[in-house]
Structure formats: C-alpha cells, structure tokens
Write an enzyme that holds these catalytic residues in place. Structure first.
Site, PDB file in Angstrom:
ATOM      1  N   GLU A 175       0.748  -1.020   0.315  1.00  0.00           N
ATOM      2  CA  GLU A 175       0.107   0.024   0.189  1.00  0.00           C
ATOM      3  C   GLU A 175       0.560   1.674   0.172  1.00  0.00           C
ATOM      4  OE1 GLU A 175      -2.313   2.813   3.414  1.00  0.00           O
ATOM      5  OE2 GLU A 175      -1.779   0.462   3.939  1.00  0.00           O
TER       6      GLU A 175
ATOM      7  N   LYS B 168     -10.795  -2.190   7.807  1.00  0.00           N
ATOM      8  CA  LYS B 168      -9.800  -1.560   8.173  1.00  0.00           C
ATOM      9  C   LYS B 168      -9.790  -1.753   9.686  1.00  0.00           C
ATOM     10  CE  LYS B 168      -6.758   1.808   7.706  1.00  0.00           C
ATOM     11  NZ  LYS B 168      -5.909   2.707   6.955  1.00  0.00           N
TER      12      LYS B 168
END
Length: 215
Positions: A41, A129
C-alpha cells in the site's frame, strides 16, 4: 476485485509504505518484493504516489499495489486511474466506497466501532480496517467478529512480529504492517537489506500460521 480479495486473504500481509521520494519508494518496494511481500500500500501523502503506483505496477506485474490514506472519492478515482488495485482509508466515508465500487475496486475503510463496521459493510465494503488496532488489542477483533462474523477484518496500527499471529488467531483476515516492516529510519539510512529481512520474517510467520491452520 475478487482476485485482489483472494490474494489479500492468502498472503495476509499488506506492507504500508510512506516515503519522502520516488527513489526511496522504488528501493523500498524492491526490498519488500525480494523478501516475498506481494501486496503493498503506497500512501497518498507520499510525494509522487500516483506516479509511483503506475510505474511500479508496470515493473512488478505480479505485485498487488494499492493506494493508502484515501480520504475522499476524488482521491479514490485518481488512484484507480493511476493503476491502484485496491484502496485503504483511515476513516469511513460512504462516497469513497461508492466510487471504488463503481470502478469494481477493492476498498478497505478504517473503522473502530461496531456501528461503523456495520455501516461500512452496508455501504458495500468487502473488508474493514480496524485502526488503530494497537489501541484496542487483538481481543477486540474476536469480540467484534462475534456478532459481525460476516465482515472480514484487516488489523492495522502497531502490528509487529511479536503480536501478528495473535491478531490472526483473533480473526483478522489480513494485517497492515507499517513501521515494523518499513521503518523510515532504515529507508533514510539505506538499510534496505534489513527491510528485506523483515519482509521475509513476516512472510515466514504467515506461512507457519497457514500451515498450522491446515493441520
């Protein structure tokens, strides 16, 4: 989208990268790749993040590259057009999820409470998340999975080699790893061999965990 979800659930480690330059970004990704990491990411507050996503995707076709710190639908669209295979956000915003789904792109919004978790799911997120995971601990993951077992969870924030397996056993489908894997001090000092070693250690931990589940 399904391919990305499958790979995240398989590899379980998402390396979170936040550097100060494109050169540092490229060297960091190379080290992670050598260490066996296949999902990264790149946070949007990294200078040249969108250009980096595009160029790295061409260089590593088997690497799944996503954009992080995606705070709004405009940033989501820019990231997707740059080639991001998934999006991560530290917060919950319905319009960002809607934009990602419009482009059939995997998006993982950041939540903390059960209400936020369910809202994200109802908005169309396939995974949430929990951030910051360190602040609530692994037990919170298992507690949350009790009434909301249909929601996949990525634990992010304070995950290290010492507690990674604990979070996996608690029900986390994946882990977002930042400074325990990509320490900015190591990047600045050019210690990319150490980053590669840390990557290998995390990959081996996941492999052991997966093996123990199948026994």
């Amino acid at each position: 989208m399904l391919h990305v979800i499958e790979q995240v659930n398989k590899h379980k480690i998402v390396a979170i990268i936040r550097t100060d330059s494109i050169d540092e970004l490229e060297q960091t990704v190379e080290s992670l790749y050598k260490g066996g990491i296949r999902i990264v990411e790149i946070t949007l507050n990294t200078p040249g993040a969108l250009e980096g996503i595009s160029s790295l995707q061409n260089k590593y076709p088997d690497l799944i590259i996503g954009a992080g710190t995606v705070l709004d639908p405009e940033s989501a669209r820019q990231s997707i057009l740059a080639g991001a295979s998934f999006l991560l956000a530290p917060t919950l915003k319905e319009s960002t999820i809607t934009m990602a789904n419009r482009y059939n792109t995997f998006v993982v919004p950041g939540v903390l409470t059960p209400t936020e978790a369910l809202a994200a799911y109802e908005y169309g997120a396939r995974m949430i998340k929990i951030f910051p995971a360190r602040s609530v601990g692994s037990k919170y993951i298992s507690d949350l999975k009790g009434p909301l077992s249909q929601i996949d969870i990525m634990a992010v924030g304070g995950i290290s080699l010492t507690n990674a397996e604990e979070f996996l056993k608690a029900g986390s489908s994946a882990l977002g790893i930042g400074s325990s894997l990509v320490d900015n001090k190591l990047v600045k000092q050019g210690e990319f061999g150490e980053i590669e070693k840390r990557a290998r250690d995390f990959v081996e931990l996941v492999n052991r965990y997966n093996l123990s589940k199948n026994l």
